[in-house]
Design a protein around this motif. Structure first.
Motif, PDB file in Angstrom:
ATOM      1  N   GLU A  67       0.632  -1.051  -0.098  1.00 52.78           N
ATOM      2  CA  GLU A  67      -0.026  -0.028  -0.084  1.00 52.78           C
ATOM      3  C   GLU A  67       0.906   1.318   0.147  1.00 52.78           C
ATOM      4  O   GLU A  67       0.361   2.361  -0.114  1.00 52.78           O
ATOM      5  CB  GLU A  67      -0.825   0.000   1.182  1.00 52.78           C
ATOM      6  N   CYS A  68       2.064   1.057   0.002  1.00 51.32           N
ATOM      7  CA  CYS A  68       3.265   2.174   0.248  1.00 51.32           C
ATOM      8  C   CYS A  68       3.693   2.253  -1.022  1.00 51.32           C
ATOM      9  O   CYS A  68       4.083   1.555  -2.035  1.00 51.32           O
ATOM     10  CB  CYS A  68       4.399   1.927   1.256  1.00 51.32           C
ATOM     11  N   PRO A  69       3.998   3.827  -1.714  1.00 49.30           N
ATOM     12  CA  PRO A  69       4.570   4.046  -2.848  1.00 49.30           C
ATOM     13  C   PRO A  69       6.287   3.796  -2.685  1.00 49.30           C
ATOM     14  O   PRO A  69       6.465   3.896  -1.447  1.00 49.30           O
ATOM     15  CB  PRO A  69       4.373   5.601  -3.162  1.00 49.30           C
ATOM     16  N   ASN A  70       6.667   3.588  -3.714  1.00 51.86           N
ATOM     17  CA  ASN A  70       8.162   3.288  -3.757  1.00 51.86           C
ATOM     18  C   ASN A  70       9.032   4.626  -3.143  1.00 51.86           C
ATOM     19  O   ASN A  70      10.109   4.706  -2.532  1.00 51.86           O
ATOM     20  CB  ASN A  70       8.833   2.939  -4.889  1.00 51.86           C
ATOM     21  N   ASP A  71       8.286   5.888  -3.424  1.00 51.48           N
ATOM     22  CA  ASP A  71       9.185   7.148  -3.404  1.00 51.48           C
ATOM     23  C   ASP A  71       9.074   7.899  -1.769  1.00 51.48           C
ATOM     24  O   ASP A  71       9.430   8.858  -1.700  1.00 51.48           O
ATOM     25  CB  ASP A  71       9.036   8.088  -4.638  1.00 51.48           C
ATOM     26  N   ARG A  72       8.385   7.193  -1.037  1.00 52.51           N
ATOM     27  CA  ARG A  72       8.014   7.699   0.366  1.00 52.51           C
ATOM     28  C   ARG A  72       8.628   7.161   1.477  1.00 52.51           C
ATOM     29  O   ARG A  72       8.647   5.598   1.178  1.00 52.51           O
ATOM     30  CB  ARG A  72       6.614   8.013   0.530  1.00 52.51           C
ATOM     31  N   PRO A  73       9.181   7.365   2.525  1.00 54.75           N
ATOM     32  CA  PRO A  73       9.698   6.821   3.770  1.00 54.75           C
ATOM     33  C   PRO A  73       8.672   5.776   4.307  1.00 54.75           C
ATOM     34  O   PRO A  73       7.574   6.091   4.391  1.00 54.75           O
ATOM     35  CB  PRO A  73      10.173   7.612   4.452  1.00 54.75           C
ATOM     36  N   VAL A  74       8.986   4.790   4.550  1.00 54.22           N
ATOM     37  CA  VAL A  74       8.033   3.938   5.587  1.00 54.22           C
ATOM     38  C   VAL A  74       8.595   3.566   6.724  1.00 54.22           C
ATOM     39  O   VAL A  74       9.842   3.101   6.888  1.00 54.22           O
ATOM     40  CB  VAL A  74       7.622   2.622   4.740  1.00 54.22           C
ATOM     41  N   ILE A  75       7.697   3.323   7.849  1.00 59.00           N
ATOM     42  CA  ILE A  75       8.317   2.985   9.135  1.00 59.00           C
ATOM     43  C   ILE A  75       7.382   1.700   9.506  1.00 59.00           C
ATOM     44  O   ILE A  75       6.348   1.636   9.507  1.00 59.00           O
ATOM     45  CB  ILE A  75       8.037   4.330  10.242  1.00 59.00           C
ATOM     46  N   PHE A  76       8.331   0.958  10.057  1.00 60.67           N
ATOM     47  CA  PHE A  76       7.766  -0.520  10.553  1.00 60.67           C
ATOM     48  C   PHE A  76       7.577  -0.254  12.083  1.00 60.67           C
ATOM     49  O   PHE A  76       8.174   0.371  12.795  1.00 60.67           O
ATOM     50  CB  PHE A  76       8.612  -1.550  10.458  1.00 60.67           C
ATOM     51  N   SER A  77       6.260  -0.719  12.661  1.00 64.03           N
ATOM     52  CA  SER A  77       5.685  -0.309  13.784  1.00 64.03           C
ATOM     53  C   SER A  77       6.631  -1.091  15.028  1.00 64.03           C
ATOM     54  O   SER A  77       7.386  -1.989  14.850  1.00 64.03           O
ATOM     55  CB  SER A  77       4.117  -1.000  14.126  1.00 64.03           C
ATOM     56  N   ALA A  78       6.245  -0.563  16.172  1.00 65.68           N
ATOM     57  CA  ALA A  78       7.118  -1.094  17.569  1.00 65.68           C
ATOM     58  C   ALA A  78       6.736  -2.615  17.688  1.00 65.68           C
ATOM     59  O   ALA A  78       7.724  -3.122  18.268  1.00 65.68           O
ATOM     60  CB  ALA A  78       6.688  -0.229  18.700  1.00 65.68           C
ATOM     61  N   HIS A  79       5.707  -3.162  16.972  1.00 72.62           N
ATOM     62  CA  HIS A  79       5.515  -4.514  17.403  1.00 72.62           C
ATOM     63  C   HIS A  79       6.509  -5.441  16.601  1.00 72.62           C
ATOM     64  O   HIS A  79       6.341  -6.591  16.906  1.00 72.62           O
ATOM     65  CB  HIS A  79       4.088  -4.807  17.251  1.00 72.62           C
ATOM     66  N   GLY A  80       7.291  -4.937  15.671  1.00 78.69           N
ATOM     67  CA  GLY A  80       7.853  -5.913  14.749  1.00 78.69           C
ATOM     68  C   GLY A  80       7.413  -6.344  13.545  1.00 78.69           C
ATOM     69  O   GLY A  80       6.026  -6.383  13.714  1.00 78.69           O
ATOM     70  N   VAL A  81       8.115  -6.955  12.551  1.00 78.19           N
ATOM     71  CA  VAL A  81       7.673  -7.285  11.409  1.00 78.19           C
ATOM     72  C   VAL A  81       8.327  -8.870  10.917  1.00 78.19           C
ATOM     73  O   VAL A  81       9.407  -8.933  11.294  1.00 78.19           O
ATOM     74  CB  VAL A  81       7.689  -6.261  10.142  1.00 78.19           C
ATOM     75  N   PRO A  82       7.516  -9.342  10.255  1.00 83.21           N
ATOM     76  CA  PRO A  82       8.352 -10.609   9.742  1.00 83.21           C
ATOM     77  C   PRO A  82       9.490 -10.159   8.840  1.00 83.21           C
ATOM     78  O   PRO A  82       9.428  -9.063   8.429  1.00 83.21           O
ATOM     79  CB  PRO A  82       7.188 -11.182   8.704  1.00 83.21           C
ATOM     80  N   LYS A  83      10.482 -11.264   8.832  1.00 81.30           N
ATOM     81  CA  LYS A  83      11.809 -10.758   7.999  1.00 81.30           C
ATOM     82  C   LYS A  83      11.750 -10.490   6.609  1.00 81.30           C
ATOM     83  O   LYS A  83      12.336  -9.765   6.029  1.00 81.30           O
ATOM     84  CB  LYS A  83      12.614 -12.058   8.346  1.00 81.30           C
ATOM     85  N   SER A  84      10.475 -10.991   5.898  1.00 82.41           N
ATOM     86  CA  SER A  84      10.381 -10.536   4.598  1.00 82.41           C
ATOM     87  C   SER A  84       9.952  -9.274   4.357  1.00 82.41           C
ATOM     88  O   SER A  84      10.081  -8.833   3.061  1.00 82.41           O
ATOM     89  CB  SER A  84       9.113 -11.700   4.073  1.00 82.41           C
ATOM     90  N   VAL A  85       9.738  -8.392   5.199  1.00 84.92           N
ATOM     91  CA  VAL A  85       9.069  -7.263   5.022  1.00 84.92           C
ATOM     92  C   VAL A  85      10.330  -6.210   4.647  1.00 84.92           C
ATOM     93  O   VAL A  85      10.167  -5.616   3.662  1.00 84.92           O
ATOM     94  CB  VAL A  85       8.342  -6.523   6.291  1.00 84.92           C
ATOM     95  N   PRO A  86      11.350  -5.952   5.607  1.00 83.32           N
ATOM     96  CA  PRO A  86      12.297  -5.342   5.358  1.00 83.32           C
ATOM     97  C   PRO A  86      13.274  -5.770   3.781  1.00 83.32           C
ATOM     98  O   PRO A  86      13.622  -4.986   3.039  1.00 83.32           O
ATOM     99  CB  PRO A  86      13.232  -5.288   6.281  1.00 83.32           C
ATOM    100  N   VAL A  87      12.840  -7.078   3.675  1.00 89.12           N
ATOM    101  CA  VAL A  87      13.716  -7.688   2.405  1.00 89.12           C
ATOM    102  C   VAL A  87      12.863  -6.995   1.342  1.00 89.12           C
ATOM    103  O   VAL A  87      13.824  -6.417   0.304  1.00 89.12           O
ATOM    104  CB  VAL A  87      13.633  -9.049   2.461  1.00 89.12           C
ATOM    105  N   THR A  88      11.822  -6.950   1.382  1.00 89.12           N
ATOM    106  CA  THR A  88      11.006  -6.431   0.264  1.00 89.12           C
ATOM    107  C   THR A  88      10.939  -4.946   0.155  1.00 89.12           C
ATOM    108  O   THR A  88      11.134  -4.538  -1.171  1.00 89.12           O
ATOM    109  CB  THR A  88       9.398  -6.782   0.537  1.00 89.12           C
ATOM    110  N   ALA A  89      11.010  -4.175   1.243  1.00 90.76           N
ATOM    111  CA  ALA A  89      11.293  -2.816   1.106  1.00 90.76           C
ATOM    112  C   ALA A  89      12.744  -2.430   0.196  1.00 90.76           C
ATOM    113  O   ALA A  89      12.699  -1.427  -0.445  1.00 90.76           O
ATOM    114  CB  ALA A  89      11.270  -2.338   2.491  1.00 90.76           C
ATOM    115  N   ALA A  90      13.757  -3.294   0.790  1.00 88.52           N
ATOM    116  CA  ALA A  90      15.148  -3.038   0.245  1.00 88.52           C
ATOM    117  C   ALA A  90      15.050  -3.411  -1.161  1.00 88.52           C
ATOM    118  O   ALA A  90      15.582  -2.866  -2.069  1.00 88.52           O
ATOM    119  CB  ALA A  90      15.974  -3.995   0.961  1.00 88.52           C
TER     120      ALA A  90
END
Length: 316
Positions: A67-90
């Motif tokens: 749901e996030c565009p590529n050209d804006r920053p995204v923050i992952f919540s305090a609860h933590g995310v699965p390892k796949s999420v930062p991998v996809t963001a990168a």
């Protein structure tokens, strides 16, 4: 007309913990650095007042990364995310900032370390909670088995009872978790636990403070959100500690005054994601109805502080 007297026991510690404070600061600093909009995957913390305040400043809350565009920053919540999420963001070359509480990250590291040692993981947690999803998502599917109750321990099917470890969600009931750990250790004597318990200091401290005030209170209110695990646990802890009326309220407008008719004292606490302004709002509401005497009941002093990520401390 004379107001009836009321003693208000104010539990301490209560409210914001260091991980929540850091997560909110991360969103605010990201907005200052990059300007709005800044996207946040999942509620940064479980509190509508906090989320609405950040939304007004330009934060956009979404449930999934797509749901996030590529050209804006995204923050992952305090609860933590699965390892796949930062991998996809990168892979999408996004600017991302991880606001996962360092004490949740510690559990992630533990899980990874045990997996590398060939141990299958059992996680004590609540199904569907973002923290549980994030922790279980650190390892491949099937490597982390979830148990929520002592009864679940009897049913869990493991690969090898001699090669097991457990971790826990950080916001659980301390007493409930002890019982589940005891059941795991009874069924699987070889199971390996964390070096230091996973339930965080803030969860433990708030539960201890509630235990101190609950037995002497006619009623106890926890200021917090219904989707906040640690807030809901405080209500349960109060009931078990002897308080006959323990309720969760998000705001002063949710107080059930008829249910409190005839009380001479009340205790107030707040979950780790509830800001102090909402506690003060509740206290002010009681002052409107009663002649209030506030007594602080402090069982611990917290001075923990977590640094924000380096990317936010560098100039844009």
């Amino acid at each position: 007309m004379t107001k009836p007297p009321l003693t208000l026991y104010l539990a301490a510690p209560r409210g914001f913990c260091a991980g929540v404070d850091r997560a909110i600061k991360i969103v605010e600093m990201a907005l200052q650095k990059w300007g709005p909009p800044v996207y946040v995957r999942h509620e940064i913390v479980h509190n509508k007042f906090v989320v609405d305040g950040l939304r007004a400043k330009g934060a956009v809350f979404v449930e999934e990364l797509d749901e996030c565009p590529n050209d804006r920053p995204v923050i992952f919540s305090a609860h933590g995310v699965p390892k796949s999420v930062p991998v996809t963001a990168a892979q999408r070359q996004m600017i991302y900032v991880d606001a996962t509480c360092p004490l949740v990250s510690k559990v992630h590291v533990e899980a990874q370390r045990h997996a590398e040692a060939g141990l299958q993981m059992i996680m004590i947690g609540h199904k569907g909670h973002p923290e549980t999803i994030g922790t279980m998502g650190q390892l491949p599917e099937g490597e982390v088995l979830l148990v929520e109750t002592v009864e679940d321990v009897a049913q869990v099917a493991v690969r090898d009872p001699e090669k097991l470890a457990f971790v826990t969600q950080t916001t659980l009931s301390v007493d409930d978790t002890k019982d589940i750990i005891a059941a795991l250790e009874a069924r699987f004597p070889a199971i390996v636990g964390p070096h230091k318990e996973d339930i965080c200091y803030a969860t433990t401290n708030r539960q201890e403070a509630v235990k101190a005030v609950a037995p002497k209170s006619d009623a106890l209110l926890v200021v917090g959100a219904p989707n906040s695990s640690n807030s809901r646990r405080l209500v349960e802890v109060a009931s078990r500690a002897g308080c006959t009326y323990a309720q969760l309220v998000q705001r002063a407008t949710e107080i059930d005054w008829r249910a409190l008719d005839g009380i001479s004292n009340i205790a107030i606490s707040a979950g780790a994601s509830a800001p102090e302004v909402l506690v003060n709002e509740v206290i002010d509401a009681f002052r409107d109805h009663y002649d209030v005497t506030v007594e602080l009941v402090e069982t611990a002093v917290e001075n923990v502080e977590f640094k924000v990520p380096r990317v936010l401390r560098q100039p844009a």
